[in-house]
Scaffold this motif. Structure first.
Motif, PDB file in Angstrom:
ATOM      1  N   VAL A 118      14.594  -9.322  -0.317  1.00  0.00           N
ATOM      2  CA  VAL A 118      13.263  -9.861  -0.013  1.00  0.00           C
ATOM      3  C   VAL A 118      12.428  -8.814   0.721  1.00  0.00           C
ATOM      4  CG1 VAL A 118      11.987 -11.655   1.215  1.00  0.00           C
ATOM      5  CG2 VAL A 118      14.135 -12.227   0.079  1.00  0.00           C
ATOM      6  N   ALA A 119      13.079  -8.072   1.632  1.00  0.00           N
ATOM      7  CA  ALA A 119      12.370  -7.048   2.395  1.00  0.00           C
ATOM      8  C   ALA A 119      11.827  -5.938   1.496  1.00  0.00           C
ATOM      9  CB  ALA A 119      13.288  -6.451   3.459  1.00  0.00           C
ATOM     10  N   VAL A 120      12.501  -5.669   0.387  1.00  0.00           N
ATOM     11  CA  VAL A 120      12.007  -4.692  -0.589  1.00  0.00           C
ATOM     12  C   VAL A 120      10.829  -5.273  -1.365  1.00  0.00           C
ATOM     13  CG1 VAL A 120      12.578  -3.509  -2.749  1.00  0.00           C
ATOM     14  CG2 VAL A 120      14.191  -3.452  -0.830  1.00  0.00           C
ATOM     15  N   MET A 121      10.908  -6.546  -1.692  1.00  0.00           N
ATOM     16  CA  MET A 121       9.857  -7.188  -2.484  1.00  0.00           C
ATOM     17  C   MET A 121       8.529  -7.241  -1.732  1.00  0.00           C
ATOM     18  SD  MET A 121      12.301 -10.274  -3.754  1.00  0.00           S
ATOM     19  CE  MET A 121      10.971 -11.389  -4.187  1.00  0.00           C
ATOM     20  N   GLN A 122       8.568  -7.471  -0.432  1.00  0.00           N
ATOM     21  CA  GLN A 122       7.339  -7.752   0.316  1.00  0.00           C
ATOM     22  C   GLN A 122       6.320  -6.609   0.276  1.00  0.00           C
ATOM     23  OE1 GLN A 122       8.237 -11.278   3.420  1.00  0.00           O
ATOM     24  NE2 GLN A 122       8.820  -9.269   4.146  1.00  0.00           N
ATOM     25  N   PRO A 123       6.696  -5.346   0.538  1.00  0.00           N
ATOM     26  CA  PRO A 123       5.676  -4.288   0.453  1.00  0.00           C
ATOM     27  C   PRO A 123       5.274  -3.934  -0.973  1.00  0.00           C
ATOM     28  CG  PRO A 123       7.798  -3.353   1.055  1.00  0.00           C
ATOM     29  CD  PRO A 123       7.963  -4.848   1.091  1.00  0.00           C
ATOM     30  N   ALA A 142      11.693  -2.766   5.564  1.00  0.00           N
ATOM     31  CA  ALA A 142      10.352  -2.592   5.004  1.00  0.00           C
ATOM     32  C   ALA A 142      10.067  -1.131   4.656  1.00  0.00           C
ATOM     33  CB  ALA A 142       9.299  -3.111   5.988  1.00  0.00           C
ATOM     34  N   VAL A 143      10.382  -0.212   5.568  1.00  0.00           N
ATOM     35  CA  VAL A 143      10.090   1.205   5.314  1.00  0.00           C
ATOM     36  C   VAL A 143      11.010   1.779   4.229  1.00  0.00           C
ATOM     37  CG1 VAL A 143       9.999   3.511   6.333  1.00  0.00           C
ATOM     38  CG2 VAL A 143       9.068   1.549   7.589  1.00  0.00           C
ATOM     39  N   PRO A 144      12.342   1.520   4.246  1.00  0.00           N
ATOM     40  CA  PRO A 144      13.148   1.927   3.088  1.00  0.00           C
ATOM     41  C   PRO A 144      12.643   1.333   1.779  1.00  0.00           C
ATOM     42  CG  PRO A 144      14.578   1.396   4.920  1.00  0.00           C
ATOM     43  CD  PRO A 144      13.182   1.013   5.333  1.00  0.00           C
ATOM     44  N   ASP A 159      -2.673   4.880  -3.397  1.00  0.00           N
ATOM     45  CA  ASP A 159      -1.402   5.575  -3.174  1.00  0.00           C
ATOM     46  C   ASP A 159      -0.792   5.237  -1.819  1.00  0.00           C
ATOM     47  OD1 ASP A 159       0.342   7.397  -4.549  1.00  0.00           O
ATOM     48  OD2 ASP A 159      -0.103   8.880  -3.004  1.00  0.00           O
ATOM     49  N   ASP A 160      -1.625   4.781  -0.883  1.00  0.00           N
ATOM     50  CA  ASP A 160      -1.145   4.500   0.476  1.00  0.00           C
ATOM     51  C   ASP A 160      -0.847   3.030   0.727  1.00  0.00           C
ATOM     52  OD1 ASP A 160      -1.282   7.138   1.242  1.00  0.00           O
ATOM     53  OD2 ASP A 160      -3.326   6.991   2.022  1.00  0.00           O
ATOM     54  N   VAL A 161      -1.142   2.169  -0.251  1.00  0.00           N
ATOM     55  CA  VAL A 161      -0.955   0.729  -0.035  1.00  0.00           C
ATOM     56  C   VAL A 161       0.503   0.375   0.275  1.00  0.00           C
ATOM     57  CG1 VAL A 161      -1.114  -1.561  -1.097  1.00  0.00           C
ATOM     58  CG2 VAL A 161      -2.986   0.064  -1.362  1.00  0.00           C
ATOM     59  N   PRO A 162       1.508   0.870  -0.489  1.00  0.00           N
ATOM     60  CA  PRO A 162       2.896   0.478  -0.183  1.00  0.00           C
ATOM     61  C   PRO A 162       3.339   0.897   1.212  1.00  0.00           C
ATOM     62  CG  PRO A 162       2.751   1.414  -2.385  1.00  0.00           C
ATOM     63  CD  PRO A 162       1.436   1.675  -1.717  1.00  0.00           C
ATOM     64  N   ARG A 163       3.015   2.128   1.614  1.00  0.00           N
ATOM     65  CA  ARG A 163       3.499   2.569   2.930  1.00  0.00           C
ATOM     66  C   ARG A 163       2.747   1.880   4.058  1.00  0.00           C
ATOM     67  NH1 ARG A 163       1.684   8.182   5.066  1.00  0.00           N
ATOM     68  NH2 ARG A 163      -0.499   8.352   4.491  1.00  0.00           N
ATOM     69  N   MET A 164       1.460   1.619   3.868  1.00  0.00           N
ATOM     70  CA  MET A 164       0.732   0.845   4.865  1.00  0.00           C
ATOM     71  C   MET A 164       1.323  -0.566   4.974  1.00  0.00           C
ATOM     72  SD  MET A 164      -1.900   0.260   7.000  1.00  0.00           S
ATOM     73  CE  MET A 164      -3.265   1.400   6.762  1.00  0.00           C
ATOM     74  N   SER A 165       1.589  -1.198   3.838  1.00  0.00           N
ATOM     75  CA  SER A 165       2.152  -2.547   3.839  1.00  0.00           C
ATOM     76  C   SER A 165       3.522  -2.563   4.501  1.00  0.00           C
ATOM     77  CB  SER A 165       2.249  -3.083   2.406  1.00  0.00           C
ATOM     78  OG  SER A 165       0.980  -3.145   1.799  1.00  0.00           O
ATOM     79  N   ALA A 166       4.339  -1.529   4.213  1.00  0.00           N
ATOM     80  CA  ALA A 166       5.668  -1.454   4.817  1.00  0.00           C
ATOM     81  C   ALA A 166       5.574  -1.354   6.332  1.00  0.00           C
ATOM     82  CB  ALA A 166       6.428  -0.256   4.251  1.00  0.00           C
ATOM     83  N   GLY A 167       4.630  -0.536   6.824  1.00  0.00           N
ATOM     84  CA  GLY A 167       4.451  -0.424   8.267  1.00  0.00           C
ATOM     85  C   GLY A 167       3.997  -1.728   8.887  1.00  0.00           C
ATOM     86  N   VAL A 168       3.112  -2.435   8.194  1.00  0.00           N
ATOM     87  CA  VAL A 168       2.629  -3.733   8.686  1.00  0.00           C
ATOM     88  C   VAL A 168       3.788  -4.723   8.795  1.00  0.00           C
ATOM     89  CG1 VAL A 168       1.223  -5.742   8.072  1.00  0.00           C
ATOM     90  CG2 VAL A 168       0.261  -3.441   7.874  1.00  0.00           C
ATOM     91  N   PHE A 169       4.641  -4.777   7.764  1.00  0.00           N
ATOM     92  CA  PHE A 169       5.777  -5.697   7.802  1.00  0.00           C
ATOM     93  C   PHE A 169       6.773  -5.299   8.889  1.00  0.00           C
ATOM     94  CE2 PHE A 169       4.607  -6.632   3.265  1.00  0.00           C
ATOM     95  CZ  PHE A 169       4.307  -7.970   3.474  1.00  0.00           C
ATOM     96  N   ALA A 170       7.040  -3.994   9.017  1.00  0.00           N
ATOM     97  CA  ALA A 170       8.009  -3.542  10.016  1.00  0.00           C
ATOM     98  C   ALA A 170       7.566  -3.928  11.428  1.00  0.00           C
ATOM     99  CB  ALA A 170       8.199  -2.020   9.906  1.00  0.00           C
TER     100      ALA A 170
END
Length: 388
Positions: free
Chosen positions: A111-116, A61-63, A326-337
């Motif tokens: 799939v992990a790239v697609m989710q965030p 998720a974070v990558p 600007d923070d939506v992708p990184r917030m989403s990645a943290g949520v998924f992780a």
């Protein structure tokens, strides 16, 4: 009315993208018996195969957020689609368990790239209907879980009963969706690309942890209920209920999805739907354990499915609603992780509780306790936060 017409194309693309999040993963169960016979998989190897996607969802998720920062959310989605399609197709040439694992890793990484990327695209394409657009793509996700199972009986004879051809077949829709998004995205294939300046989640942000632990509570409830319900029913001598209960659990998600399509825009900034969704899920766990009649088990399973779909839709919309674009992708990645890590962790703890207690009931008690996070971490969220 013109605004609704102008958003139809993006919403359709979002629904199709939601489908692709689960198509290739749920293509495995209908042909799993054929895979086991062909590759001579052990029970442990089957367990590893099932665990790979969830683990990758957490690890990549974070990558994935970093990729979005480099190329933009829409290009990252297209790249993820193509990686997933390639991994799914390559599973068809697996000659042993290790090759199957490696190609599944590739597929799950895509799939992990697609989710965030999808929450960021929702914010980019449909900024005035974030809750509804999120409900649209999660509805697509749920149908993506159903399509491979529903069409398996008709598809396999056409493919000469080959599990290899079946897994390769389900990679084709992903390529078509990737091409459709490239050509038909708002603004066309030459649309400007928005690249976030930051990609690493802010692990010290309480909002991140509140959202992620709600997501984790829903994730573990869904995955653990699917994993432990058959064993619980086997132990209690009700094997006749296994198929119908699992069906109720998964089909029970659809009514919630359609309710959210109708109400998401009105519920997106309210706490009570989150609390209510969590209580329904905990009520489902209690019904399975406390009501011995078949309707208790089946109804409880359906309640869990309804709860998980409700929580998933509402929680996925939160980053786009509560943080700057600007923070939506990184917030989403943290949520998924965090959310998927919690699902894996609770599954292990619940299994251990079963072993130590000698009773599958202990697994469900563990799942219920972990499910409290769906409610507890909704309480402190400030829904008055708004960012343009």
């Amino acid at each position: 009315m013109s605004s609704q017409r102008s958003s139809f194309g993006p919403l359709l693309l979002l629904w199709l993208a939601g489908n692709t999040l689960r198509l290739t993963i749920l293509a495995v169960p209908p042909v799993l018996a054929l895979i086991i016979l062909d590759l001579k998989l052990t029970g442990t190897e089957v367990g590893i195969l099932s665990a790979i996607p969830v683990c990758l969802f957490a690890l990549i998720a974070v990558p994935g957020s970093r990729l979005i920062a480099r190329v933009g959310a829409v290009p990252a989605l297209i790249i993820g689609l193509l990686i997933t399609a390639a991994g799914s197709a390559l599973r068809g040439i697996a000659s042993d368990a290790m090759m199957l694992y490696l190609t599944t890793l590739v597929m799950a990484a895509g799939v992990a790239v697609m989710q965030p990327s999808l929450p960021a695209i929702v914010r980019q394409w449909v900024p005035n209907r974030i809750g509804f657009a999120t409900a649209v793509y999660t509805n697509g996700l749920l149908f993506g879980e159903i399509f491979p199972v529903v069409f398996a009986a008709a598809l396999l004879p056409v493919l000469s009963g080959s599990w290899r051809a079946s897994l390769a077949f389900w990679s084709i829709p992903l390529v078509i969706v990737a091409l459709g998004i490239f050509l038909l995205q708002p603004g066309g294939k030459g649309a400007p690309v928005s690249r976030p300046s930051r990609w690493m989640p802010n692990w010290r942000d309480p909002l991140l942890w509140n959202i992620a632990l709600m997501m984790g509570g829903a994730n573990q409830l869904y995955f653990c209920a699917n994993a432990f319900l058959p064993g619980y029913l086997l132990q209690t001598g009700r094997t006749d209920l296994i198929t119908v209960a699992l069906t109720a659990l998964n089909v029970g998600q659809l009514p919630a999805s359609f309710v959210l399509l109708a109400r998401a825009s009105k519920w997106e900034r309210k706490k009570w739907p989150l609390i209510g969704g969590g209580l329904i899920g905990l009520g489902g766990v209690a019904a399975i354990l406390a009501v011995p009649a078949p309707w208790g088990v089946i109804g409880g399973a359906a309640m869990i499915g309804f709860s998980c779909a409700t929580m998933l839709t509402l929680v996925l919309a939160m980053p786009a609603l509560l943080v700057p674009p600007d923070d939506v992708p990184r917030m989403s990645a943290g949520v998924f992780a965090i959310g998927y890590s919690m699902a894996v962790t609770v599954s292990i703890i619940a299994g251990r509780a079963w072993d130590l207690g000698g009773d599958a009931t202990y697994a469900f008690v563990t799942i219920g306790i972990a499910g409290l996070t769906m409610i507890l971490f909704a309480l402190p969220i400030d829904f008055s936060r708004r960012h343009s």
